[in-house]
Write an enzyme that holds these catalytic residues in place. Structure first.
Site, PDB file in Angstrom:
ATOM      1  N   TYR A 162       0.823  -1.204   0.000  1.00 50.77           N
ATOM      2  CA  TYR A 162       0.000   0.000   0.000  1.00 50.77           C
ATOM      3  C   TYR A 162       0.856   1.252   0.000  1.00 50.77           C
ATOM      4  O   TYR A 162       2.078   1.175   0.190  1.00 50.77           O
ATOM      5  CB  TYR A 162      -0.948   0.002   1.209  1.00 50.77           C
ATOM      6  N   LYS A 196       6.623  -1.718   1.831  1.00 52.62           N
ATOM      7  CA  LYS A 196       5.433  -1.194   2.517  1.00 52.62           C
ATOM      8  C   LYS A 196       4.297  -2.195   2.327  1.00 52.62           C
ATOM      9  O   LYS A 196       3.455  -2.051   1.432  1.00 52.62           O
ATOM     10  CB  LYS A 196       5.088   0.201   1.957  1.00 52.62           C
TER      11      LYS A 196
HETATM   12  N1  PLP Z   1       8.031   3.961   8.879  1.00 55.82           N
HETATM   13  C1  PLP Z   1       6.927   3.200   8.866  1.00 55.82           C
HETATM   14  C2  PLP Z   1       6.964   1.843   9.481  1.00 55.82           C
HETATM   15  C3  PLP Z   1       5.744   3.682   8.278  1.00 55.82           C
HETATM   16  O1  PLP Z   1       4.642   2.919   8.241  1.00 55.82           O
HETATM   17  C4  PLP Z   1       5.743   4.994   7.731  1.00 55.82           C
HETATM   18  C5  PLP Z   1       4.535   5.542   7.099  1.00 55.82           C
HETATM   19  O2  PLP Z   1       3.485   4.984   7.135  1.00 55.82           O
HETATM   20  C6  PLP Z   1       6.914   5.749   7.792  1.00 55.82           C
HETATM   21  C7  PLP Z   1       8.046   5.201   8.354  1.00 55.82           C
HETATM   22  C8  PLP Z   1       6.961   7.139   7.221  1.00 55.82           C
HETATM   23  O3  PLP Z   1       7.009   7.090   5.824  1.00 55.82           O
HETATM   24  P1  PLP Z   1       6.451   8.266   4.929  1.00 55.82           P
HETATM   25  O4  PLP Z   1       7.255   9.484   5.267  1.00 55.82           O
HETATM   26  O5  PLP Z   1       6.677   7.829   3.533  1.00 55.82           O
HETATM   27  O6  PLP Z   1       5.016   8.439   5.274  1.00 55.82           O
END
Ligand code: PLP
Length: 289
Positions: A35, A153
């Protein structure tokens, strides 16, 4: 929530309450999918190119092949249509896109050829954490119990869910995850900390998600000639932290002023944190594509 609340599932635009996927969907049965979440301000999605690249990378990483004609860019176009349909072209919103390995009789191995991935795209009104961003938030530390491909992700978020809930039950905004004696990231955020005057964060490897906000902020820091040291912060260094903040698509730059009930630095958002908070806000306000 707009009363229309239209979402997209597998080729159809329809009210969320009428949207359906099969009980045999592999996202439901195995968490077998990936996602993305994008930030949308006044109808403009932020850092689309980076989110699309990361989605491609997650799809490749779990070996899901999109149906012919589908692509992350197409899902963003669908998202733009949903923003219009749901009257979300003004103000703050999020755009969610999810792809699973499709729907078929339960078996661990991949489905037979011809089973198309399930595609779900939705948008929602979003309210930034403005008050907490001013005051700073409490966080806790928590063991990082995730697998060794945190760089993808995926929908498999159970360790994140459990750690986030523990944080919530302890009155904290986020759980900072600890693996092998170092802070990796939060359950839904990356982090930056200042130790002995230098800005540090975990390197981008298989133990963290390569956050889009993390990389936008790294570039903004570079523009300000602020050096970033990607040497992980050890748990033994936590008492030496003078500043700490989280980053994420919906978290922006969130100062952490208390960790495990102890103040970070002087217990107030630090100077560097404030500066980076400002430049990210400017970038969000002017950015988007
Ligand atoms: N780390 C994790 C485990 C996350 O799920 C997310 C975002 O959902 C992030 C870091 C931050 O990522 P981003 O800046 O792309 O939202």
């Amino acid at each position: 929530m707009d009363p229309k609340d239209i979402v997209y599932v597998n080729g159809s635009f329809l009210p969320r309450a009428e949207a359906r996927v099969s009980v045999e969907d592999r996202g439901f049965v195995f968490g077998d999918g990936v996602y993305e979440v994008l930030r949308v301000i006044n109808g403009r999605a932020f850092a689309t190119r980076f989110h699309n690249q990361r989605l491609e990378r997650s799809l490749d990483g779990v070996r899901i092949t999109l149906a012919k004609g589908d692509s992350p860019a197409r899902f963003v176009e669908i998202g733009r249509q949903l923003l219009k349909d749901n009257n979300l072209l003004q103000g703050e919103a999020t755009l969610y896109m999810q792809i699973t390995r499709g729907s078929t009789t339960r078996a661990h191995n991949f489905p037979p050829a011809g089973i198309a991935p399930t595609v779900y795209v939705s948008v929602a009104r979003f309210k930034p954490y403005s008050d907490l961003a001013q005051s700073g938030a409490p966080a806790i530390t928590h063991p990082d119990l995730r697998w060794a491909r945190c760089d993808l992700k995926t929908l498999n978020l159970l360790p994140n869910v459990l750690a986030s809930q523990t944080a919530n039950e302890r009155g904290a905004f986020e759980a900072m995850l600890i693996r092998d004696g170092v802070v990796t990231e939060g359950t839904k955020t990356n982090f930056f900390g200042v130790v002995n005057g230098s800005l540090r964060t975990h390197p981008s490897d298989n133990h963290i998600l390569p956050g889009i906000t993390r990389s936008v902020l790294r570039d903004l820091a570079r523009d300000l000639s602020i050096e970033l040291d990607e040497t992980p912060i050890k748990t033994s260094e936590i008492p030496k932290l003078t500043e700490l903040f989280l980053t994420g698509t919906t978290t922006d730059v969130m100062p952490v002023v208390k960790l495990d009930d102890k103040p970070v630095g002087n217990g107030k958002p630090g100077e560097l944190t404030r500066k980076l908070q400002r430049v990210l806000a400017e970038s969000l306000a002017s950015g988007g594509d």
